[in-house]
Design a protein around this motif. Structure first.
Motif, PDB file in Angstrom:
ATOM      1  N   ARG A 230      54.031  39.727  30.771  1.00  8.27           N
ATOM      2  CA  ARG A 230      54.017  38.265  30.786  1.00  8.27           C
ATOM      3  C   ARG A 230      54.681  37.677  32.023  1.00  8.27           C
ATOM      4  N   ARG A 231      55.653  38.359  32.560  1.00  4.08           N
ATOM      5  CA  ARG A 231      56.312  37.883  33.775  1.00  4.08           C
ATOM      6  C   ARG A 231      55.635  38.434  35.035  1.00  4.08           C
ATOM      7  N   ASN A 232      55.005  39.594  34.931  1.00  2.00           N
ATOM      8  CA  ASN A 232      54.349  40.210  36.082  1.00  2.00           C
ATOM      9  C   ASN A 232      52.897  39.778  36.241  1.00  2.00           C
ATOM     10  N   VAL A 233      52.249  39.362  35.162  1.00  2.00           N
ATOM     11  CA  VAL A 233      50.887  38.817  35.215  1.00  2.00           C
ATOM     12  C   VAL A 233      50.897  37.553  34.358  1.00  2.00           C
ATOM     13  N   LEU A 258      46.819  42.225  25.234  1.00  2.00           N
ATOM     14  CA  LEU A 258      46.675  40.830  25.647  1.00  2.00           C
ATOM     15  C   LEU A 258      45.317  40.540  26.258  1.00  2.00           C
ATOM     16  N   VAL A 259      44.509  41.568  26.501  1.00  2.00           N
ATOM     17  CA  VAL A 259      43.247  41.407  27.225  1.00  2.00           C
ATOM     18  C   VAL A 259      42.068  41.585  26.271  1.00  2.00           C
ATOM     19  N   PRO A 260      41.161  40.612  26.166  1.00  2.00           N
ATOM     20  CA  PRO A 260      39.975  40.758  25.316  1.00  2.00           C
ATOM     21  C   PRO A 260      38.937  41.664  25.967  1.00  2.00           C
ATOM     22  N   PRO A 261      37.999  42.194  25.181  1.00  4.62           N
ATOM     23  CA  PRO A 261      37.028  43.160  25.723  1.00  4.62           C
ATOM     24  C   PRO A 261      36.091  42.586  26.779  1.00  4.62           C
ATOM     25  N   SER A 262      35.699  41.327  26.675  1.00  8.06           N
ATOM     26  CA  SER A 262      34.763  40.767  27.656  1.00  8.06           C
ATOM     27  C   SER A 262      35.400  40.679  29.044  1.00  8.06           C
ATOM     28  N   PHE A 263      36.668  40.302  29.118  1.00  9.24           N
ATOM     29  CA  PHE A 263      37.356  40.255  30.418  1.00  9.24           C
ATOM     30  C   PHE A 263      37.482  41.650  31.005  1.00  9.24           C
ATOM     31  N   ARG A 264      37.816  42.622  30.169  1.00  9.84           N
ATOM     32  CA  ARG A 264      37.914  44.002  30.645  1.00  9.84           C
ATOM     33  C   ARG A 264      36.568  44.491  31.165  1.00  9.84           C
ATOM     34  N   LYS A 265      35.492  44.115  30.475  1.00 13.72           N
ATOM     35  CA  LYS A 265      34.149  44.529  30.895  1.00 13.72           C
ATOM     36  C   LYS A 265      33.804  43.959  32.263  1.00 13.72           C
ATOM     37  N   GLY A 280      44.179  43.492  46.585  1.00 15.27           N
ATOM     38  CA  GLY A 280      44.570  44.814  46.124  1.00 15.27           C
ATOM     39  C   GLY A 280      45.806  44.814  45.244  1.00 15.27           C
ATOM     40  N   PRO A 281      46.926  44.187  45.678  1.00 16.05           N
ATOM     41  CA  PRO A 281      48.115  44.152  44.815  1.00 16.05           C
ATOM     42  C   PRO A 281      47.881  43.442  43.485  1.00 16.05           C
ATOM     43  N   ASP A 282      47.009  42.421  43.466  1.00 14.88           N
ATOM     44  CA  ASP A 282      46.699  41.754  42.200  1.00 14.88           C
ATOM     45  C   ASP A 282      46.042  42.721  41.226  1.00 14.88           C
ATOM     46  N   CYS A 283      45.095  43.509  41.736  1.00 13.17           N
ATOM     47  CA  CYS A 283      44.396  44.467  40.870  1.00 13.17           C
ATOM     48  C   CYS A 283      45.349  45.583  40.431  1.00 13.17           C
ATOM     49  N   THR A 284      46.301  45.948  41.281  1.00 15.19           N
ATOM     50  CA  THR A 284      47.302  46.942  40.889  1.00 15.19           C
ATOM     51  C   THR A 284      48.152  46.425  39.732  1.00 15.19           C
ATOM     52  N   ARG A 285      48.509  45.151  39.749  1.00 17.57           N
ATOM     53  CA  ARG A 285      49.268  44.564  38.644  1.00 17.57           C
ATOM     54  C   ARG A 285      48.451  44.569  37.350  1.00 17.57           C
ATOM     55  N   LEU A 286      47.173  44.277  37.450  1.00 19.43           N
ATOM     56  CA  LEU A 286      46.331  44.299  36.252  1.00 19.43           C
ATOM     57  C   LEU A 286      46.261  45.705  35.656  1.00 19.43           C
ATOM     58  N   LEU A 290      48.498  45.598  32.372  1.00 22.97           N
ATOM     59  CA  LEU A 290      47.548  45.264  31.311  1.00 22.97           C
ATOM     60  C   LEU A 290      46.543  46.379  31.049  1.00 22.97           C
ATOM     61  N   GLY A 291      46.591  47.454  31.809  1.00 18.40           N
ATOM     62  CA  GLY A 291      45.681  48.577  31.588  1.00 18.40           C
ATOM     63  C   GLY A 291      44.247  48.292  31.977  1.00 18.40           C
ATOM     64  N   VAL A 292      44.010  47.344  32.883  1.00 20.31           N
ATOM     65  CA  VAL A 292      42.661  46.986  33.335  1.00 20.31           C
ATOM     66  C   VAL A 292      42.418  47.634  34.687  1.00 20.31           C
ATOM     67  N   ASN A 293      41.498  48.576  34.746  1.00 14.16           N
ATOM     68  CA  ASN A 293      41.178  49.286  35.982  1.00 14.16           C
ATOM     69  C   ASN A 293      40.066  48.535  36.724  1.00 14.16           C
ATOM     70  N   VAL A 294      40.447  47.657  37.625  1.00 14.66           N
ATOM     71  CA  VAL A 294      39.490  46.780  38.295  1.00 14.66           C
ATOM     72  C   VAL A 294      38.625  47.578  39.270  1.00 14.66           C
ATOM     73  N   GLN A 295      37.326  47.346  39.219  1.00 12.92           N
ATOM     74  CA  GLN A 295      36.363  47.940  40.154  1.00 12.92           C
ATOM     75  C   GLN A 295      35.604  46.806  40.843  1.00 12.92           C
TER      76      GLN A 295
END
Length: 614
Positions: A230-233, A258-265, A280-286, A290-295
């Motif tokens: 919550r403080r990091n994202v 905290l992340v719904p499936p549609s956003f993760r998709k 890049g650093p934003d995607c690293t925080r995710l 939050l366990g979201v592996n951004v591609q």
């Protein structure tokens, strides 16, 4: 510098009479807000609402979406703060605020979209600027994109003419509109989501079908890893051409995910480009919080450097970042506000200034992408679009004239006899690295105990032969490792084009009249509207083919197999690379002339239709 009360985010209630739920002028819905009152009265009138909407400015609609309870009492026209049940989140402005805002907004009306008439006084005031004025006050045209939502020309010129440093001179998402039905003006809508459920609904309804999405994050300054997600994202911002979504993770209800499936998709789909600066650093925080592996991560600085420095200053085209404010000033031609808001408290419910700042950051990245892409496609030769950042590939550029001259003979021979390449090239698989198994020094294997074999004989003192024990073998048994399954590492668009090419060949009853490379290049170009011949040249070979070679391939496939093609796109992207003075282009003369004639006729018809409409 503190944000003035005249930012777009504060121009709210002066246009919203009490109890008005619909404005025919602006085409947006107004949700009833809570009046500041004591807790006992508010609690008595509170009702549950899944979603509520509050307008932020007369030029943009803003939706507050939450699962919280809201009060449904009326609000006076001088109340500009956003209130939750029984609590005042923002202070009220001075009593004279409504009149000031009305006067300020009247100076910027009427809204003018691209193609509509511009108020004469605004244009004249900009056009007659004295020679001593700064460059930012010169009369220039707004940046062009192929999107339906474009910046209002009148608002753009008014911002250019405004005093530097004032809120009126800054770029904002609220300047973008499109022509709606029956002459109405559609504004960019902002969804402020305060729960996981509304985040899921907004992603599903408005963002799942997008190919390019602007992405940005906000978090608390000096947040540590141990402080939690919550403080990091704290806030996630995404943007499409027509909508901006603000997902306020910091105020979501506590839960395991905290992340719904549609956003993760959306985030994990490599075919959806997520564009931004220093993304890049934003995607690293995710990923970390939050366990979201951004591609599909696209760094705008790479594209900006290509457009800015190609072809004359190639040494300046590298992966060093360029700030968002610099790119907006240079390409969108207005300054981007960067003030104290960004270091504010993102853990509390957002105030209008924070909403305007966060929405503008995400939308600026999206608009930059389309402006830069249009300029890249106009470069000759057209450089390929930079790769997604997670691939960690270098920025590809077309050959210099010297390099192109060396390859010209090779490619000319390839064009003259393309049947030599009638075999699909095999993908280059990286050589797998096989690690040797570790064997303990005390381990004894069955192959080491081989002492029963007589390797040599000796004669004893009695004359009898004696058997000499053999030296233990140093060979060690190793487990047979399975061969790794090769993985096709080529771009997905190359693989898809080859698959469609195979389907075409299987369905065809006669032999192909064109070579396989020509057909493959045609399908890559025809199926992917975002790929120009320069992009295809870089995807098919490293080092890239000449752009003219890809153009020849596409034309050869169209002419030989009588394949369909979009006239305007072929005329814009392929025909400029044709050189009819060379002998091997002569067979395409009729196709080039036919395409040019059709394109000119279509452009004339479009101009005539526009004149009739005006």
């Amino acid at each position: 510098m503190p944000v003035s009360m005249y930012t777009p985010a504060y121009r709210v209630m002066s246009f919203n009479p009490p109890n008005q739920l619909w404005s025919s002028q602006f085409g947006v819905r107004f949700g009833a807000l809570a009046s500041p009152q004591d807790a006992s009265n508010t609690t008595a009138t509170a009702t549950t609402a899944a979603t509520t909407a509050t307008t932020i400015s007369p030029h943009s609609s803003f939706s507050v979406q939450s699962d919280e309870s809201w009060s449904q009492t009326s609000v006076s026209s001088t109340q500009t703060g956003v209130f939750s049940a029984g609590a005042v989140e923002d202070p009220l402005p001075p009593a004279s605020y409504s009149n000031d805002v009305a006067a300020f907004d009247a100076a910027r009306r009427p809204i003018s979209l691209p193609g509509l008439n511009v108020a004469a006084d605004t244009v004249n005031s900009v056009a007659t600027t004295s020679s001593s004025s700064t460059d930012t006050n010169k009369a220039v045209e707004p940046p062009f994109t192929p999107l339906e939502f474009n910046i209002s020309r009148e608002q753009f010129l008014a911002a250019r003419a405004a005093a530097p440093g004032t809120p009126e001179s800054h770029w904002s998402y609220a300047m973008y509109h499109r022509n709606g039905e029956n002459g109405a003006v559609d504004n960019v809508k902002v969804h402020y989501c305060e729960s996981k459920a509304t985040m899921e609904r907004v992603c599903t309804e408005y963002f799942l079908d997008q190919d390019v999405i602007g992405l940005d994050l906000e978090w608390m300054a000096y947040a540590r890893t141990a402080d939690g997600p919550r403080r990091n994202v704290s806030l996630i911002q995404i943007a499409s051409p027509s909508r901006i979504a603000l997902f306020h993770i910091a105020v979501f209800k506590y839960g395991a995910d905290l992340v719904p499936p549609s956003f993760r998709k959306i985030m994990e789909n490599p075919k959806v480009s997520k564009v931004g600066v220093n993304i890049g650093p934003d995607c690293t925080r995710l990923r970390n919080h939050l366990g979201v592996n951004v591609q599909g991560i696209f760094e705008l600085s790479h594209l900006y450097r290509i457009v800015k420095h190609f072809p004359h200053e190639r040494r300046l085209i590298h992966k060093t970042l360029v700030s968002l404010a610099t790119q907006v000033q240079d390409q969108l031609l207005l300054p981007l506000y960067k003030g104290e808001v960004r270091t504010g408290n993102w853990m509390r419910r957002l105030n209008p200034q924070q909403i305007d700042y966060a929405a503008s950051d995400a939308y600026a990245g999206l608009q930059l992408y389309y402006v830069l892409e249009e300029k890249r496609k106009m470069l000759v030769p057209c450089p390929p679009r930079p790769h997604h950042a997670e691939l960690r590939l270098p920025i590809s550029l077309p050959d210099t004239p010297e390099e192109a001259k060396k390859k010209d003979d090779e490619d000319a021979a390839l064009i003259a006899d393309p049947c030599k390449t009638n075999v699909i090239s095999k993908p280059k698989y990286p050589k797998p690295r096989v690690r040797k198994p570790k064997v303990s020094s005390t381990e004894v294997t069955t192959t080491e105990i081989a002492t029963t074999e007589v390797t040599s004989t000796e004669v004893t003192s009695t004359g009898a032969p004696a058997t000499k024990a053999p030296t233990p073998s140093r060979a060690r048994s190793r487990r047979s490792l399975p061969k790794p399954i090769p993985v096709d590492t080529r771009d997905a668009r190359v693989i898809a084009a080859e698959a469609q090419m195979k389907e075409y060949r299987a369905a065809k009853t006669t032999e192909l009249k064109t070579a396989v490379p020509c057909l493959r290049a045609y399908y890559m170009w025809h199926r992917n509207e975002d790929l120009c011949p320069g992009d295809i040249a870089a995807l098919l070979r490293d080092p890239p083919l000449l752009t003219s070679t890809v153009a020849h391939y596409v034309l050869d496939a169209i002419k030989a197999e009588n394949l369909p093609y979009p006239v305007l796109r072929l005329h814009k992207e392929v025909i400029p690379h044709v050189d009819l003075s060379r002998s091997y282009w002569s067979k395409h003369t009729s196709l080039v002339q036919e395409c040019t004639k059709l394109a000119d006729q279509m452009k004339a018809d479009m101009e005539k239709a526009n004149e009739t409409h005006e």
